[in-house]
Design a protein around this motif. Structure first.
Motif, PDB file in Angstrom:
ATOM      1  N   LYS A 165       0.813  -1.226   0.000  1.00 49.39           N
ATOM      2  CA  LYS A 165       0.000   0.000   0.000  1.00 49.39           C
ATOM      3  C   LYS A 165       0.845   1.275   0.000  1.00 49.39           C
ATOM      4  O   LYS A 165       0.324   2.370  -0.159  1.00 49.39           O
ATOM      5  N   ARG A 224      -6.004   5.924   4.192  1.00 53.69           N
ATOM      6  CA  ARG A 224      -6.672   6.713   3.154  1.00 53.69           C
ATOM      7  C   ARG A 224      -6.849   5.933   1.863  1.00 53.69           C
ATOM      8  O   ARG A 224      -7.815   6.094   1.146  1.00 53.69           O
ATOM      9  N   ARG A 225      -5.880   5.072   1.555  1.00 53.64           N
ATOM     10  CA  ARG A 225      -5.959   4.430   0.241  1.00 53.64           C
ATOM     11  C   ARG A 225      -6.431   2.986   0.287  1.00 53.64           C
ATOM     12  O   ARG A 225      -6.635   2.369  -0.749  1.00 53.64           O
TER      13      ARG A 225
END
Lengths: 366, 366
Positions: A165, A224-225
């Motif tokens: 990530k 967030r991702r």
């Protein structure tokens, strides 16, 4: 006078803190957020806690009596603690008292990957020293979940899951120099921070010093991702460094006389305080005429951060110093006495905590 | 004629293999080492196994009946296996028959870190497909220790311990493009390879295709510089790729007609073989006059690698093809029949292995 207490010391560090607020997405810990938090502790009232991230979410949880968690880590490589660690414990304690569920992890995998300390040795050190020391500093052992990274399969699995990530360039942008050990440690820490949310998303607050902000940044980037778990962005509080007794911006381990270790011989701790740099003038005559400079005084800073709980008492010291009424000799004698008492108290509590270490709530099934 | 059987195919790949031998510290698998190994299997006799590392150590262990281990891994992301996987199993089987203790790990952490496959999904796939397929390909389930990376705490801990033993530049030199997921996977694989030595140092052989050589290199680098466990440098055998049926150097997943999947519908497998590129001439007349070119024939290569066990039978096919006596039609019909039989056999064995999967020796305590 209030203004002085809000930020009475240091010029160099203040720049660091302002830069952090500007560059690292840290919000200033100001009166607005302070007002939202019930019964703020000494560090919060005096803005030794200088910054935060998403602390409003925690304030809301406290207000609504809804579920939230607190997380902090113990690095079992250090042979001693210092006053900065005490601030972490006090912040955990504060949020614990407001209803948060506290987790304290022992970063044994990090110690293995970055310091070559075996897991057995890390466990020995943590059980004999770090965990009882945290309890002696104020952590409520009955209300705290402890765990070892290496034994927490969920955390370990998450570290692998998060490994794609962040790109290596992002790691480098956040951490500068990298090696595989650091990468694995960071991913494990990100997993630690999110572990309290694994059963269900909830606010989590991580009280840290500024040097830990990269981990928060990396963790928040992952959240967030990566939407799979619906993690809530973790919150953080940032407190200032405990300054070096010699007037430098930060304690340095290479100069043991410049800081108070935990534990420490009370006599030695007292002597270190007596040798601290103050905001006193060159002569008594000058001091009486111009007044002292508590903003530059390490003794005053240690009062503020650690030794004097009562705000009025601190204000009175500030006033008397400023007016030239309080001379450094008298002040140092009091600081020495308070420091000795603090250390003696710690030593007693530590002894007791160590003898009760087998009663701790250490999570062993995940 | 013997020479042809030693290396009857491919010109491009041979360069790859020679380069590997030159650049990656892989020794040629030659008659000298072959002689030291009792009862060599089809792949060894025909030098489909083309290279090795420190295999003399394994030969000595076989000779002296001393302790050694074999390790291989299953990547539970692939939906199907292919003939190359069969070669790995046959090599494991060979060393197992010579007295080695075999370990087969399921690389579920790697699947998580590099393919975003959850550990639960990886376990489901491995138990339903990969493990029974390996058994169907010849692995003796009673003599084999299986484990899942994610459940092997020793392997996981070692990965952290090894994380500082290679620099990021070294990782990059070995693997080219890197990300954190790959780094964690590699470190875990290094730990897997050394896991059979954790109780006591002993020779371990890892049969792999050339594409796996970077892991061996990284692992052997760690062993050379990290003396704490007195690990013995792990040995490896390298076998050639199974070529694409269309005559390309390597099977390509993007062209399903170019390779035989495992499992596969026997009819489809047969048809694929019938469409394979052969070493036949343009016309029957030419073939009879000049003879065929088995060195360029995918059918012959598949005979050699997979379908014909008996060396004399293979030699006879080679001779008849070379002399123009054997025409491609007859040859393909035989290959089609043998391939169908192989696939039908596999399917039967797979069904049986799957129904016995709960009886496997899967290590769950570490």
């Amino acid at each position: 006078m209030k203004k002085a207490i809000i930020d009475p010391w240091g010029t160099v560090l203040i720049e660091d803190y302002q830069r952090a607020i500007k560059e690292f997405g840290i919000s200033p810990f100001d009166k607005k957020i302070l007002k939202k938090l019930p019964n703020p502790n000494r560090l919060m009232r005096r803005l030794v806690v200088f910054g935060h991230q998403d602390l409003g979410r925690i304030a809301d949880a406290i207000k609504n009596k809804s579920d939230f968690a607190i997380l902090t880590g113990i690095m079992p490589s250090a042979e001693k603690l210092h006053l900065g660690n005490r601030m972490v414990v006090e912040m955990v304690q504060y949020f614990q008292e407001q209803g948060g569920e506290a987790y304290v992890l022992v970063a044994d995998l990090e110690a293995l990957a970055t310091r070559d300390i075996s897991l057995e040795e890390a466990e020995r050190r943590a059980m004999n020293f770090h965990i009882p020391a945290y309890v002696a500093l104020g952590l409520d052992p009955k209300k705290t979940h402890f765990y070892f990274q290496s034994k927490n399969k969920i955390v370990r699995d998450l570290a692998y899951e998060f490994s794609t990530k962040l790109t290596l360039n992002e790691f480098r942008a956040i951490y500068g120099n990298l090696d595989a050990g650091k990468i694995m440690s960071v991913l494990t820490q990100i997993a630690d921070i999110l572990y309290p949310q694994i059963k269900k998303p909830r606010p989590v607050v991580v009280p840290v010093g500024l040097d830990q902000s990269p981990h928060m940044r990396a963790c928040r980037d992952v959240v967030r991702r990566y939407k799979k778990y619906n993690f809530i962005l973790p919150s953080a509080t940032y407190h200032k460094f405990t300054p070096s007794l010699d007037g430098n911006t930060k304690m340095s381990k290479s100069k043991p006389n410049s800081y108070i270790s935990i534990p420490e011989d009370p006599e030695i701790a007292g002597k270190k305080v007596l040798n601290a740099v103050t905001g006193g003038r060159k002569t008594i005559e000058e001091q009486k005429r111009l007044g002292g400079e508590p903003e530059k005084c390490m003794i005053f800073e240690i009062y503020k951060q650690h030794l004097i709980e009562n705000d009025k008492e601190l204000d009175e010291i500030y006033r008397r110093c400023k007016s030239g009424e309080l001379l450094c000799g008298e002040d140092k004698a009091r600081a020495c006495k308070l420091m000795k008492k603090f250390i003696e108290d710690f030593n007693k509590k530590f002894k007791k905590a160590r003898s009760n270490v087998d009663k701790l709530n250490i999570i062993s099934h995940f």
